[in-house]
Design an enzyme around this catalytic site. Structure first.
Site, PDB file in Angstrom:
ATOM      1  N   PHE A 180       0.841  -1.212   0.000  1.00 35.71           N
ATOM      2  CA  PHE A 180       0.000   0.000   0.000  1.00 35.71           C
ATOM      3  C   PHE A 180       0.868   1.250   0.000  1.00 35.71           C
ATOM      4  CE2 PHE A 180      -3.176   3.041   0.780  1.00 35.71           C
ATOM      5  CZ  PHE A 180      -2.796   3.830   1.862  1.00 35.71           C
ATOM      6  N   TRP A 181       1.840   1.341   0.916  1.00 33.20           N
ATOM      7  CA  TRP A 181       2.580   2.598   1.068  1.00 33.20           C
ATOM      8  C   TRP A 181       3.429   2.933  -0.149  1.00 33.20           C
ATOM      9  CZ3 TRP A 181       1.022   6.226   4.001  1.00 33.20           C
ATOM     10  CH2 TRP A 181       0.282   5.919   5.154  1.00 33.20           C
ATOM     11  N   LEU A 225      -6.155   5.042  14.435  1.00 31.02           N
ATOM     12  CA  LEU A 225      -6.507   4.011  13.440  1.00 31.02           C
ATOM     13  C   LEU A 225      -6.626   2.693  14.183  1.00 31.02           C
ATOM     14  CD1 LEU A 225      -6.899   2.656  10.706  1.00 31.02           C
ATOM     15  CD2 LEU A 225      -4.409   2.751  10.388  1.00 31.02           C
ATOM     16  N   VAL A 230      -8.608  -1.288  13.899  1.00 29.76           N
ATOM     17  CA  VAL A 230      -9.457  -2.303  13.274  1.00 29.76           C
ATOM     18  C   VAL A 230      -9.671  -3.390  14.316  1.00 29.76           C
ATOM     19  CG1 VAL A 230      -9.589  -4.060  11.460  1.00 29.76           C
ATOM     20  CG2 VAL A 230      -8.607  -1.804  10.950  1.00 29.76           C
ATOM     21  N   LYS A 268      -7.716  -8.129   6.787  1.00 31.29           N
ATOM     22  CA  LYS A 268      -8.703  -8.078   5.693  1.00 31.29           C
ATOM     23  C   LYS A 268      -8.426  -6.871   4.821  1.00 31.29           C
ATOM     24  CE  LYS A 268     -12.703 -10.339   7.902  1.00 31.29           C
ATOM     25  NZ  LYS A 268     -12.969 -11.309   6.825  1.00 31.29           N
ATOM     26  N   ALA A 272      -7.331  -1.463   6.736  1.00 32.44           N
ATOM     27  CA  ALA A 272      -6.578  -0.243   7.048  1.00 32.44           C
ATOM     28  C   ALA A 272      -6.264   0.593   5.802  1.00 32.44           C
ATOM     29  CB  ALA A 272      -5.307  -0.604   7.807  1.00 32.44           C
ATOM     30  N   LEU A 315      -0.794  12.824  20.281  1.00 36.68           N
ATOM     31  CA  LEU A 315      -1.421  12.159  21.438  1.00 36.68           C
ATOM     32  C   LEU A 315      -1.457  10.648  21.237  1.00 36.68           C
ATOM     33  CD1 LEU A 315      -4.300  14.719  21.803  1.00 36.68           C
ATOM     34  CD2 LEU A 315      -2.197  14.552  23.171  1.00 36.68           C
TER      35      LEU A 315
END
Ligand SMILES: COc1cccc(CC(=N)NC(=O)c2cccnc2OC2CCNCC2)c1
Length: 389
Positions: free
Chosen positions: A5-6, A139, A141, A148, A151, A389
């Site tokens: 993905f990245w 983030l 899940v 799956k 993300a 945070l």
């Protein structure tokens, strides 16, 4: 295979590290708003997007429960962050926030919240450029829906909604290495309640150390030592803003706080964020500042305790009071408020007090990232003035 993905995203790619031919700054230019995808990304048919209205008690509780049971754990799966509802309400609703950036995924049939991602707007200065960014956080899940590939689609959806507000950069942190960290920080812990920390397995009794010797080692005075040291109040916002802006100017990456931001992020809120300052008894000038936020962790599988009370170092400025003495007063007030441990990253000038004030190194690292913004040279933690945070 790794980072499939990245490698599709406008982030510093590993293959480009050290390529001084690439200019510093945005990687991709903004898209005309009319060309930004107008409809949400597709989810697997069992699931639906929801916008989580954090003004709504019930919704806040749903997000709280999802994170309490499924959010980040330490490497040994002994602790899990347990952000409070009040904390989430604060963290997600700063000046100028967008409800549309508080994104949930629900099971269509049961309406159960099974995933979440959030962004808040922030003005971040990178060297001499103040950039409007989204700070992306939380983030999560559900444990039962991992692998799956949810993300990536959640990250694309929050990116799409950020683009719709004409914002093209983001900042985020992760405990894992992704393409490509702008800096990698070490975290440190200062025991305040060593007996509990050892009992729950957060710390171990030092070699050749007894428990009573350990308790004595971390003992702190009952009251602060700096004269003029007091809790921050609303009337201090202008002075604290001046002090903080001057101090943060020295760092390569830092928030560009104005008075509204300071009022939101640094005015004390019970069990959420605490801020103290030193007001000179003679001149009534505000000369120093320290702050920490409250982020408890659930203790997974201990008979005697279920919650680890942790304070996290936030923004600290010392101009007259030596940093060591200022931070020792912060430890004293944190102990007084019954925190078990005081955590800090080796960012800003923190290294100057970590060893001296008996912090021990943690067993992990926190990586900082910018989205769609290339930084030529990696930043050292001491050049980073941003605490997420
Ligand atoms: C003690 O309970 C834990 C529960 C979950 C994870 C960790 C280890 C960890 N990952 N710690 C940090 O990321 C960390 C350590 C020191 C200071 N800030 C930190 O993270 C902050 C900033 C990033 N978002 C989470 C809170 C500890």
């Amino acid at each position: 295979k790794q980072h499939k993905f990245w490698e599709t995203q406008p982030v510093g790619q590993f293959k480009d590290v050290g390529n001084s031919g690439l200019p510093e700054g945005p990687i991709e230019d903004p898209t005309p708003l009319s060309e930004v995808k107008q409809e949400p990304y597709n989810l697997p048919s069992l699931y639906e997007w929801v916008t989580c209205d954090m003004d709504n008690e019930e919704t806040c509780a749903e997000v709280y429960n999802l994170l309490t049971n499924n959010y980040v754990e330490d490497d040994e799966n002994m602790f899990r962050f347990n952000y409070s509802k009040e904390f989430l309400g604060w963290a997600l609703r700063p000046p100028g926030y967008f409800k549309s950036w508080h994104i949930g995924v629900k099971v269509r049939a049961s309406k159960k919240l099974v995933a979440f991602i959030a962004g808040v707007p922030a003005r971040i200065r990178v060297r001499n450029e103040v950039v409007s960014m989204a700070e992306i956080n939380f983030l999560c899940v559900h444990k039962k829906l991992r692998s799956k590939r949810l993300a990536p689609v959640m990250i694309k959806e929050v990116t799409r909604r950020v683009h719709l507000e004409n914002i093209w950069q983001a900042a985020y942190t992760a405990g894992v290495v992704l393409p490509t960290p702008i800096t990698t920080c070490q975290y440190w812990h200062r025991s305040l309640n060593p007996k509990k920390l050892i009992d729950v397995g957060f710390s171990r009794l030092g070699a050749r150390m007894t428990m009573s010797r350990t308790i004595k080692l971390y003992k702190l005075p009952d009251s602060t030592v700096t004269s003029g040291f007091r809790k921050m109040e609303l009337r201090d916002v202008p002075a604290v803003t001046r002090l903080l802006r001057e101090y943060l100017a020295q760092f390569v990456v830092a928030p560009d706080f104005d008075e509204n931001d300071v009022e939101h992020w640094l005015l004390p809120r019970e069990d959420v964020v605490d801020s103290y300052l030193v007001e000179s008894p003679e001149t009534h000038e505000v000369t120093d500042f320290c702050s920490f936020y409250a982020l408890p962790s659930s203790i997974l599988g201990n008979q005697n305790y279920s919650i680890l009370k942790a304070a996290y170092s936030y923004y600290n400025v010392s101009t007259k009071t030596p940093l060591l003495r200022l931070m020792n007063d912060a430890l004293i007030v944190a102990k007084k408020k019954d925190y078990d441990v005081f955590n800090a990253l080796d960012v800003m000038e923190n290294e100057a007090f970590l060893k001296e004030l008996k912090f021990g190194p943690g067993d992990g690292q926190l990586h900082y990232y910018l989205y769609n913004y290339r930084l030529q040279n990696a930043v050292k933690p001491s050049e980073l003035g941003l605490v997420l945070l």
